[in-house]
Design a protein around this motif. Structure first.
Motif, PDB file in Angstrom:
ATOM      1  N   MET A 118       0.949  -1.365  -0.065  1.00  0.00           N
ATOM      2  CA  MET A 118      -0.001  -0.018  -0.159  1.00  0.00           C
ATOM      3  C   MET A 118       0.885   1.367  -0.152  1.00  0.00           C
ATOM      4  N   GLN A 119       0.559   2.328  -0.744  1.00  0.00           N
ATOM      5  CA  GLN A 119       1.187   3.483  -0.879  1.00  0.00           C
ATOM      6  C   GLN A 119       1.048   4.121   0.364  1.00  0.00           C
ATOM      7  N   PRO A 120       2.118   4.844   1.091  1.00  0.00           N
ATOM      8  CA  PRO A 120       1.617   5.445   2.142  1.00  0.00           C
ATOM      9  C   PRO A 120       0.748   6.585   2.324  1.00  0.00           C
ATOM     10  N   TRP A 121       0.785   7.304   1.035  1.00  0.00           N
ATOM     11  CA  TRP A 121      -0.195   8.459   1.122  1.00  0.00           C
ATOM     12  C   TRP A 121      -1.905   7.956   1.218  1.00  0.00           C
ATOM     13  N   LEU A 122      -1.849   6.562   0.942  1.00  0.00           N
ATOM     14  CA  LEU A 122      -3.283   6.153   1.106  1.00  0.00           C
ATOM     15  C   LEU A 122      -3.606   5.645   2.413  1.00  0.00           C
ATOM     16  N   ILE A 123      -2.816   5.679   3.238  1.00  0.00           N
ATOM     17  CA  ILE A 123      -3.035   5.550   4.854  1.00  0.00           C
ATOM     18  C   ILE A 123      -3.899   6.737   5.308  1.00  0.00           C
ATOM     19  N   PRO A 124      -3.585   7.965   5.220  1.00  0.00           N
ATOM     20  CA  PRO A 124      -4.340   9.101   5.919  1.00  0.00           C
ATOM     21  C   PRO A 124      -5.697   9.146   5.073  1.00  0.00           C
ATOM     22  N   THR A 125      -5.458   8.880   3.663  1.00  0.00           N
ATOM     23  CA  THR A 125      -6.931   8.849   2.949  1.00  0.00           C
ATOM     24  C   THR A 125      -7.914   8.008   3.488  1.00  0.00           C
ATOM     25  N   ILE A 126      -7.510   6.706   3.687  1.00  0.00           N
ATOM     26  CA  ILE A 126      -8.392   5.957   4.379  1.00  0.00           C
ATOM     27  C   ILE A 126      -8.798   6.325   5.669  1.00  0.00           C
ATOM     28  N   TYR A 127      -8.132   6.460   6.405  1.00  0.00           N
ATOM     29  CA  TYR A 127      -8.687   7.161   7.800  1.00  0.00           C
ATOM     30  C   TYR A 127      -9.505   8.151   7.502  1.00  0.00           C
ATOM     31  N   ALA A 128      -9.455   9.415   6.735  1.00  0.00           N
ATOM     32  CA  ALA A 128     -10.328  10.478   6.556  1.00  0.00           C
ATOM     33  C   ALA A 128     -11.668   9.826   5.968  1.00  0.00           C
ATOM     34  N   ALA A 129     -11.566   8.864   4.816  1.00  0.00           N
ATOM     35  CA  ALA A 129     -12.718   8.415   4.296  1.00  0.00           C
ATOM     36  C   ALA A 129     -13.689   7.561   5.411  1.00  0.00           C
ATOM     37  N   THR A 130     -13.087   7.029   6.110  1.00  0.00           N
ATOM     38  CA  THR A 130     -13.680   6.162   7.126  1.00  0.00           C
ATOM     39  C   THR A 130     -14.354   6.924   8.190  1.00  0.00           C
ATOM     40  N   SER A 131     -13.794   8.163   8.524  1.00  0.00           N
ATOM     41  CA  SER A 131     -14.151   9.065   9.359  1.00  0.00           C
ATOM     42  C   SER A 131     -15.527   9.726   8.923  1.00  0.00           C
ATOM     43  N   ILE A 132     -15.364  10.255   7.543  1.00  0.00           N
ATOM     44  CA  ILE A 132     -16.452  10.884   7.029  1.00  0.00           C
ATOM     45  C   ILE A 132     -17.537  10.047   6.871  1.00  0.00           C
ATOM     46  N   THR A 133     -17.373   8.892   6.551  1.00  0.00           N
ATOM     47  CA  THR A 133     -18.469   7.732   6.478  1.00  0.00           C
ATOM     48  C   THR A 133     -19.217   7.460   7.735  1.00  0.00           C
ATOM     49  N   ALA A 134     -18.367   7.241   8.772  1.00  0.00           N
ATOM     50  CA  ALA A 134     -18.930   6.999  10.133  1.00  0.00           C
ATOM     51  C   ALA A 134     -19.533   8.150  10.692  1.00  0.00           C
ATOM     52  N   GLY A 135     -19.090   9.520  10.546  1.00  0.00           N
ATOM     53  CA  GLY A 135     -19.648  10.737  10.931  1.00  0.00           C
ATOM     54  C   GLY A 135     -21.144  10.947   9.991  1.00  0.00           C
ATOM     55  N   PHE A 136     -21.306  10.436   9.063  1.00  0.00           N
ATOM     56  CA  PHE A 136     -22.485  10.672   8.134  1.00  0.00           C
ATOM     57  C   PHE A 136     -23.597   9.441   8.689  1.00  0.00           C
ATOM     58  N   LEU A 137     -23.105   8.091   8.932  1.00  0.00           N
ATOM     59  CA  LEU A 137     -23.843   7.270   9.335  1.00  0.00           C
ATOM     60  C   LEU A 137     -24.385   7.114  10.834  1.00  0.00           C
ATOM     61  N   LEU A 138     -23.264   7.126  11.578  1.00  0.00           N
ATOM     62  CA  LEU A 138     -23.253   6.475  12.780  1.00  0.00           C
ATOM     63  C   LEU A 138     -24.345   7.426  13.683  1.00  0.00           C
ATOM     64  N   PRO A 139     -24.282   8.754  13.569  1.00  0.00           N
ATOM     65  CA  PRO A 139     -25.490   9.700  14.404  1.00  0.00           C
ATOM     66  C   PRO A 139     -26.660   9.185  13.952  1.00  0.00           C
ATOM     67  N   ARG A 140     -26.782   9.054  12.576  1.00  0.00           N
ATOM     68  CA  ARG A 140     -28.330   8.672  12.135  1.00  0.00           C
ATOM     69  C   ARG A 140     -28.956   7.392  12.681  1.00  0.00           C
ATOM     70  N   LEU A 141     -27.793   6.355  12.667  1.00  0.00           N
ATOM     71  CA  LEU A 141     -28.292   5.141  13.152  1.00  0.00           C
ATOM     72  C   LEU A 141     -28.475   5.286  14.570  1.00  0.00           C
ATOM     73  N   GLU A 142     -27.782   5.897  15.216  1.00  0.00           N
ATOM     74  CA  GLU A 142     -27.985   6.250  16.772  1.00  0.00           C
ATOM     75  C   GLU A 142     -29.315   6.701  17.073  1.00  0.00           C
ATOM     76  N   ALA A 143     -29.571   7.886  16.471  1.00  0.00           N
ATOM     77  CA  ALA A 143     -30.854   8.435  16.618  1.00  0.00           C
ATOM     78  C   ALA A 143     -32.053   7.755  16.336  1.00  0.00           C
ATOM     79  N   LYS A 144     -32.078   6.773  15.307  1.00  0.00           N
ATOM     80  CA  LYS A 144     -32.855   5.963  15.102  1.00  0.00           C
ATOM     81  C   LYS A 144     -33.304   4.615  15.987  1.00  0.00           C
ATOM     82  N   PHE A 145     -32.006   4.005  16.458  1.00  0.00           N
ATOM     83  CA  PHE A 145     -31.993   2.816  17.015  1.00  0.00           C
ATOM     84  C   PHE A 145     -31.766   2.861  18.711  1.00  0.00           C
TER      85      PHE A 145
END
Length: 434
Positions: free
Chosen positions: A1-28
């Motif tokens: 894996m290219q080193p620059w992909l590491i922070p990219t994966i962290y950022a993409a995961t945090s954006i996805t979790a920030g979009f989904l997790l509060p909504r799922l928490e509010a619903k369930f």
């Protein structure tokens, strides 16, 4: 894996979790954090702003330190330090904490939603703790930039490369093959593979794959390049003696791995090269630190002792039937000896400390190498002694430089020979090693 992909994966995961997790928490999830909205907003705002400030400060200091130490030691160490994966994981964790804190902050006090999401707020706290742990590990890693740690890491890396390069079954089999199977390399070749791209360095060679290709075409492959070579346009990579069908060239090219610069993989010379670079940089008039050169010689001597125990002549690979398939290039003992000591001897010719340490290294090597290599060590020791005699030292300094000392200027371990002439001491070394 290219080193620059590491922070990219962290950022993409945090954006996805920030979009989904509060909504799922509010619903369930019915529970919310027992905290006022203003307090929660202040908490998340402090985390988000603090993480960005921390990221800027930490990485500014880290890159300044890396650049400074790389200039002091060797420019080839810049990429080695800068591509440390912990650096990219730390950057990814800091950015992920910042972005997820913003996402949770945006969800608080939305219309129709009451309370503070419990799981999201707890996740921010966990990410904050993980960021602190990453920071502590990063600070600890920066301690590795101390000269003693740098030399030790380079030495350890060189020892690992020697073990993997000369201890693999493929190379052992090549060195232990029956003399009757050592066929003479062919004079005519059916295919010549040349480099067609921009200048690139040979980072590693897949000898086993080349053996399989040569066995498939029932031929012999002669490698014209070695690991660490820089290939230019038109440089011959290898020659093939055999049938050489049209589709075999692609397989042969993929067996020789290229990169923008040299790596440690399959290249014990690179570890020696970096250690020598540090030594001669320390001996430059701008730095004038012979003690660092002596410390580098400690690691260099250890690597040479390990190389002396290896079969450096194993440059042929055979298939399972004992038939010669690949002839490749490897450094000789004389190549390693010259790489390790020539430049240090030249740049350290005015330092008694360095000369004494070099003599100690050569004397010790002469006592542990085999008979076939001791003549090279003795010849190099004679060359060093003649350099001392031609130097600008006065008679007292010249006599002091002829004494081998493992500390450079610390302890003369051969006290009984201190008053002997250089020729006599060299003769004694030759008698003990013959």
């Amino acid at each position: 894996m290219q080193p620059w992909l590491i922070p990219t994966i962290y950022a993409a995961t945090s954006i996805t979790a920030g979009f989904l997790l509060p909504r799922l928490e509010a619903k369930f999830v019915a529970h919310s954090l027992n905290l006022s909205t203003s307090s929660a907003q202040a908490y998340l705002s402090a985390v988000a702003s603090g993480m960005m400030a921390l990221t800027g400060i930490v990485f500014s200091i880290a890159f300044v330190l890396v650049q400074f130490n790389a200039i002091v030691y060797s420019p080839r160490l810049v990429v080695w330090f800068a591509r440390d994966r912990l650096l990219f994981h730390s950057l990814g964790m800091f950015v992920a904490t910042f972005m997820y804190s913003l996402a949770t902050l945006a969800w608080i006090d939305r219309s129709g939603i009451e309370g503070v999401p419990l799981i999201s707020a707890a996740t921010v706290a966990v990410m904050l703790v993980a960021s602190v742990l990453m920071l502590s590990q990063l600070v600890q890693r920066l301690n590795n930039l101390q000269i003693t740690r740098v030399l030790q890491i380079l030495g350890d890396t060189g020892r690992d490369v020697i073990r993997s390069t000369y201890g693999s079954p493929q190379r052992s089999a090549a060195g232990q093959a029956d003399e009757g199977h050592r066929q003479t390399p062919p004079d005519s070749f059916a295919l010549v593979v040349r480099h067609r791209e921009t200048p690139q360095a040979v980072t590693s060679i897949d000898v086993q794959r080349l053996v399989a290709c040569a066995r498939m075409i029932d031929g012999v492959i002669l490698l014209e390049c070695a690991v660490g070579d820089t290939l230019l346009l038109g440089t011959t990579i290898l020659r093939v003696h055999g049938k050489a069908p049209a589709d075999v060239e692609k397989q042969l090219r993929t067996s020789v791995h290229l990169g923008e610069q040299r790596t440690f993989e399959q290249d014990p010379k690179f570890a020696l090269r970096l250690l020598v670079d540090i030594a001669i940089k320390a001996l430059s008039p701008a730095i004038n630190d012979p003690t660092t050169a002596v410390q580098a010689i400690d690691q260099i001597e250890d690597l040479l002792r390990r190389l002396a125990a290896c079969d450096l002549e194993a440059c042929r690979a055979f298939d399972e039937n004992g038939i010669l398939r690949v002839i490749y290039q490897m450094p000789t003992w004389e190549d390693y000896l010259a790489l390790a000591f020539d430049e240090i001897r030249q740049f350290g010719s005015t330092s008694i400390q360095v000369i004494r340490r070099l003599r100690a290294a050569l004397v010790q090597l002469a006592g542990c190498v085999g008979r076939e290599r001791v003549s090279s060590v003795r010849a190099y020791l004679d060359h060093l002694d003649s350099s001392i005699e031609r130097s600008g030292f006065d008679p007292q300094d010249r006599a002091a430089a002829h004494i081998e000392d493992r500390q450079g200027l610390g302890l003369s371990r051969r006290q009984e020979e201190s008053n002997a002439s250089p020729d006599r001491r060299t003769d004694q070394i030759g008698r003990t090693t013959s």
